[in-house]
Design a protein around this motif. Structure first.
Motif, short mmCIF file in Angstrom:
data_model
loop_
_atom_site.label_atom_id
_atom_site.label_comp_id
_atom_site.label_asym_id
_atom_site.label_seq_id
_atom_site.Cartn_x
_atom_site.Cartn_y
_atom_site.Cartn_z
N CYS A 89 0.83 -1.20 0.00
CA CYS A 89 0.00 0.00 0.00
C CYS A 89 0.87 1.26 0.00
CB CYS A 89 -0.89 -0.03 1.24
SG CYS A 89 -1.83 1.49 1.46
N ALA A 129 -0.03 4.11 0.84
CA ALA A 129 -0.44 5.00 1.93
C ALA A 129 0.13 4.54 3.27
CB ALA A 129 -1.96 5.07 2.01
N CYS A 130 0.00 3.24 3.57
CA CYS A 130 0.43 2.78 4.90
C CYS A 130 1.55 1.75 4.84
CB CYS A 130 -0.76 2.22 5.68
SG CYS A 130 -1.36 0.65 5.04
N CYS A 170 -6.05 -1.73 -0.24
CA CYS A 170 -5.31 -2.10 0.96
C CYS A 170 -6.27 -2.63 2.00
CB CYS A 170 -4.56 -0.88 1.49
SG CYS A 170 -3.75 -1.20 3.06
N CYS A 219 -5.80 -0.23 5.54
CA CYS A 219 -6.35 1.13 5.70
C CYS A 219 -7.45 1.45 4.70
CB CYS A 219 -5.23 2.16 5.61
SG CYS A 219 -4.57 2.39 3.93
N HIS A 256 -7.14 2.05 1.54
CA HIS A 256 -6.69 2.90 0.43
C HIS A 256 -6.81 2.14 -0.88
CE1 HIS A 256 -4.36 5.99 -1.57
NE2 HIS A 256 -3.53 5.08 -2.05
#
Ligand SMILES: [Zn+2]
Length: 113
Positions: free
Chosen positions: A7, A9-10, A24, A27, A29
């Protein structure tokens, strides 16, 4: 290990494909599968001059300090214009010719003309 990209984002690796997107599980995303290709391209090395300006093949640069040429007594003076540089991999990342001599230079001692 997941076979899908982590991911963005995280950074978790538990992701799954959903139509044209990856999702994801951690999270939530979502991001397009196409983005993977763009990331690959942006990994290409960017060589920058002393002021952070990106340099490209064929650019003209100016030395910002005197440089001794490795393995010779030649000194290239500060202010020397170097035309038609070529970006290469390595510690000395600019390949060029000065007075017909092939010389490797470091981009950190150059500024774009
Ligand atoms: Zn995530």
């Amino acid at each position: 290990m997941s076979e899908f990209p982590p991911c963005p984002a995280c950074k978790e690796e538990i992701t799954y494909p959903d139509l044209q997107n990856y999702v994801c599980a951690t999270c939530g995303h979502e991001w397009p599968m196409d983005a993977e290709q763009e990331v690959e391209e942006s990994h290409e090395k960017v060589v920058r001059d002393a002021h952070g300006t990106p340099l490209a093949d064929g650019d003209t640069v100016i030395l910002i300090k005197d440089l001794k040429v490795k393995g010779s007594s030649t000194v290239i003076k500060m202010g020397t214009r170097v035309t038609n540089i070529r970006i290469v991999d390595g510690d000395h990342d600019l390949d060029c010719r000065i007075d017909g001599q092939k010389i490797m230079l470091k981009s950190e001692f150059m500024k774009k003309a």
